[in-house]
Design a protein around this motif. Structure first.
Motif, PDB file in Angstrom:
ATOM      1  N   ARG A  80       4.345 -41.528 -15.382  1.00  0.00           N
ATOM      2  CA  ARG A  80       4.580 -41.417 -16.821  1.00  0.00           C
ATOM      3  C   ARG A  80       5.045 -39.990 -17.093  1.00  0.00           C
ATOM      4  N   GLY A  81       6.138 -39.853 -17.861  1.00  0.00           N
ATOM      5  CA  GLY A  81       6.622 -38.507 -18.124  1.00  0.00           C
ATOM      6  C   GLY A  81       7.703 -38.468 -19.179  1.00  0.00           C
ATOM      7  N   LYS A  82       8.451 -37.360 -19.189  1.00  0.00           N
ATOM      8  CA  LYS A  82       9.488 -37.150 -20.190  1.00  0.00           C
ATOM      9  C   LYS A  82      10.517 -36.176 -19.645  1.00  0.00           C
ATOM     10  N   ASP A  83      11.642 -36.098 -20.340  1.00  0.00           N
ATOM     11  CA  ASP A  83      12.664 -35.130 -19.925  1.00  0.00           C
ATOM     12  C   ASP A  83      12.280 -33.749 -20.431  1.00  0.00           C
ATOM     13  N   GLY A  84      13.010 -32.737 -19.990  1.00  0.00           N
ATOM     14  CA  GLY A  84      12.656 -31.355 -20.300  1.00  0.00           C
ATOM     15  C   GLY A  84      12.625 -31.010 -21.775  1.00  0.00           C
ATOM     16  N   GLN A  85      13.399 -31.737 -22.587  1.00  0.00           N
ATOM     17  CA  GLN A  85      13.446 -31.451 -24.020  1.00  0.00           C
ATOM     18  C   GLN A  85      12.603 -32.429 -24.835  1.00  0.00           C
ATOM     19  N   ALA A  86      11.868 -33.286 -24.116  1.00  0.00           N
ATOM     20  CA  ALA A  86      11.011 -34.292 -24.755  1.00  0.00           C
ATOM     21  C   ALA A  86      11.804 -35.246 -25.639  1.00  0.00           C
ATOM     22  N   ALA A  87      13.082 -35.400 -25.324  1.00  0.00           N
ATOM     23  CA  ALA A  87      13.919 -36.312 -26.105  1.00  0.00           C
ATOM     24  C   ALA A  87      13.777 -37.750 -25.613  1.00  0.00           C
ATOM     25  N   THR A  88      13.356 -37.905 -24.367  1.00  0.00           N
ATOM     26  CA  THR A  88      13.223 -39.233 -23.775  1.00  0.00           C
ATOM     27  C   THR A  88      11.941 -39.305 -22.948  1.00  0.00           C
ATOM     28  N   ARG A  89      11.197 -40.368 -23.153  1.00  0.00           N
ATOM     29  CA  ARG A  89       9.978 -40.596 -22.393  1.00  0.00           C
ATOM     30  C   ARG A  89      10.154 -41.843 -21.527  1.00  0.00           C
ATOM     31  N   PHE A  90       9.375 -41.895 -20.452  1.00  0.00           N
ATOM     32  CA  PHE A  90       9.505 -43.049 -19.568  1.00  0.00           C
ATOM     33  C   PHE A  90       8.178 -43.384 -18.907  1.00  0.00           C
ATOM     34  N   THR A  91       8.072 -44.631 -18.503  1.00  0.00           N
ATOM     35  CA  THR A  91       6.979 -45.087 -17.647  1.00  0.00           C
ATOM     36  C   THR A  91       7.621 -45.847 -16.498  1.00  0.00           C
ATOM     37  N   ALA A  92       7.049 -45.711 -15.325  1.00  0.00           N
ATOM     38  CA  ALA A  92       7.622 -46.358 -14.152  1.00  0.00           C
ATOM     39  C   ALA A  92       6.526 -46.973 -13.301  1.00  0.00           C
ATOM     40  N   GLU A  93       6.820 -48.119 -12.736  1.00  0.00           N
ATOM     41  CA  GLU A  93       5.925 -48.792 -11.812  1.00  0.00           C
ATOM     42  C   GLU A  93       6.747 -49.290 -10.632  1.00  0.00           C
ATOM     43  N   ALA A  94       6.207 -49.117  -9.437  1.00  0.00           N
ATOM     44  CA  ALA A  94       6.941 -49.560  -8.251  1.00  0.00           C
ATOM     45  C   ALA A  94       5.961 -49.984  -7.166  1.00  0.00           C
ATOM     46  N   ASN A  95       6.294 -51.052  -6.479  1.00  0.00           N
ATOM     47  CA  ASN A  95       5.520 -51.526  -5.339  1.00  0.00           C
ATOM     48  C   ASN A  95       6.390 -51.387  -4.091  1.00  0.00           C
ATOM     49  N   PHE A  96       5.769 -51.021  -2.992  1.00  0.00           N
ATOM     50  CA  PHE A  96       6.530 -50.914  -1.749  1.00  0.00           C
ATOM     51  C   PHE A  96       5.691 -51.422  -0.587  1.00  0.00           C
ATOM     52  N   ARG A  97       6.376 -51.895   0.424  1.00  0.00           N
ATOM     53  CA  ARG A  97       5.704 -52.457   1.584  1.00  0.00           C
ATOM     54  C   ARG A  97       6.544 -52.203   2.823  1.00  0.00           C
ATOM     55  N   VAL A  98       5.887 -51.885   3.928  1.00  0.00           N
ATOM     56  CA  VAL A  98       6.582 -51.678   5.199  1.00  0.00           C
ATOM     57  C   VAL A  98       6.299 -52.873   6.092  1.00  0.00           C
ATOM     58  N   VAL A  99       7.343 -53.558   6.525  1.00  0.00           N
ATOM     59  CA  VAL A  99       7.192 -54.742   7.378  1.00  0.00           C
ATOM     60  C   VAL A  99       7.921 -54.518   8.695  1.00  0.00           C
ATOM     61  N   GLU A 100       7.442 -55.199   9.713  1.00  0.00           N
ATOM     62  CA  GLU A 100       8.084 -55.093  11.023  1.00  0.00           C
ATOM     63  C   GLU A 100       9.388 -55.861  11.030  1.00  0.00           C
ATOM     64  N   ASP A 101      10.342 -55.327  11.768  1.00  0.00           N
ATOM     65  CA  ASP A 101      11.632 -55.975  11.928  1.00  0.00           C
ATOM     66  C   ASP A 101      11.878 -56.112  13.426  1.00  0.00           C
ATOM     67  N   GLY A 102      12.872 -56.881  13.802  1.00  0.00           N
ATOM     68  CA  GLY A 102      13.124 -57.080  15.224  1.00  0.00           C
ATOM     69  C   GLY A 102      13.423 -55.803  15.977  1.00  0.00           C
ATOM     70  N   ILE A 103      14.129 -54.865  15.343  1.00  0.00           N
ATOM     71  CA  ILE A 103      14.522 -53.625  16.013  1.00  0.00           C
ATOM     72  C   ILE A 103      13.886 -52.390  15.382  1.00  0.00           C
ATOM     73  N   GLY A 104      12.947 -52.586  14.480  1.00  0.00           N
ATOM     74  CA  GLY A 104      12.314 -51.450  13.828  1.00  0.00           C
ATOM     75  C   GLY A 104      11.456 -51.914  12.667  1.00  0.00           C
ATOM     76  N   SER A 105      11.748 -51.397  11.480  1.00  0.00           N
ATOM     77  CA  SER A 105      10.965 -51.738  10.287  1.00  0.00           C
ATOM     78  C   SER A 105      11.877 -51.849   9.071  1.00  0.00           C
ATOM     79  N   LYS A 106      11.302 -52.415   8.023  1.00  0.00           N
ATOM     80  CA  LYS A 106      11.991 -52.468   6.746  1.00  0.00           C
ATOM     81  C   LYS A 106      11.033 -52.038   5.646  1.00  0.00           C
ATOM     82  N   VAL A 107      11.569 -51.272   4.705  1.00  0.00           N
ATOM     83  CA  VAL A 107      10.794 -50.857   3.539  1.00  0.00           C
ATOM     84  C   VAL A 107      11.320 -51.642   2.345  1.00  0.00           C
ATOM     85  N   ALA A 108      10.482 -52.517   1.803  1.00  0.00           N
ATOM     86  CA  ALA A 108      10.863 -53.325   0.641  1.00  0.00           C
ATOM     87  C   ALA A 108      10.271 -52.694  -0.605  1.00  0.00           C
TER      88      ALA A 108
END
Length: 199
Positions: A80-108
């Motif tokens: 949760r935050g805002k820009d430097g001049q407080a002209a715009t505020r925002f909220t953000a939510e994100a989910n991430f997961r690391v899964v095995e792949d045949g030759i390495g991994s994937k980040v979803a």
């Protein structure tokens, strides 16, 4: 609102990728224009991000919370935050997961960013290009960072460093040089003595 859904292929083991993706400092190092700030008692931390939307640069400041599920290789980020001049505020939510792949991994990853304020229309209009550019940069740096500890490219150098030169040959070479120097010196002395005798 800005929606983000990305899958990043990383040619490294899932455990290594998780070590990086679950570390705020490492993640921030993969994001151009981002800086990690003070950590708070509740485990949250401050962060800043400078983003360019066309000819306009916007600096955002946020309070970030990170929840990790070590066993499931999953995490959730909220900010949760805002820009430097407080002209715009925002909220953000994100989910991430690391899964095995045949030759390495994937980040979803999937998430949403909600904006309110004067710059909302500008930011939402340029979000597609900005997210694409940032994802490309983030992916490249993440792959590079995850591959850092890998010993494969460094093994030959390490082996060479362990034995930079064949030690048994060194005394022989040194001895040969001493003998050559001594022979030359003796030859000069003999020549001088000879010249002195004839003089």
């Amino acid at each position: 609102m800005i929606s983000i859904t990305e899958t990043i292929a990383v040619p490294s083991p899932r455990k290594r990728v998780w070590e990086v993706i679950s570390s705020p400092a490492d993640v921030v190092s993969c994001i151009t224009g981002a800086e990690l700030g003070e950590e708070h008692e509740d485990g949250s931390f401050d962060g800043t991000l400078v983003v360019k939307f066309g000819a306009v640069r916007v600096r955002f400041g946020a309070r970030v919370h990170l929840e990790l599920d070590e066993d499931g290789f999953e995490g959730r980020l909220t900010a949760r935050g805002k820009d430097g001049q407080a002209a715009t505020r925002f909220t953000a939510e994100a989910n991430f997961r690391v899964v095995e792949d045949g030759i390495g991994s994937k980040v979803a990853m999937n998430g949403e960013i909600k904006l309110t304020g004067k710059l909302t229309s500008l930011i939402e209009a340029g979000a597609g290009v900005v997210v694409s550019r940032m994802t490309k940069d983030f992916s490249a740096r993440l792959v590079e960072l995850c591959a850092g500890p890998a010993a494969e490219p460094e093994a030959p150098k390490a082996a060479q460093a362990a034995a930079p030169a064949p030690r048994p040959a060194a005394p022989a070479t040194l001895t040969a040089r001493i003998r050559a120097w001594w022979a030359a010196l003796w030859s000069r002395r003999s020549a001088r003595t000879g010249q002195g005798g004839t003089a």
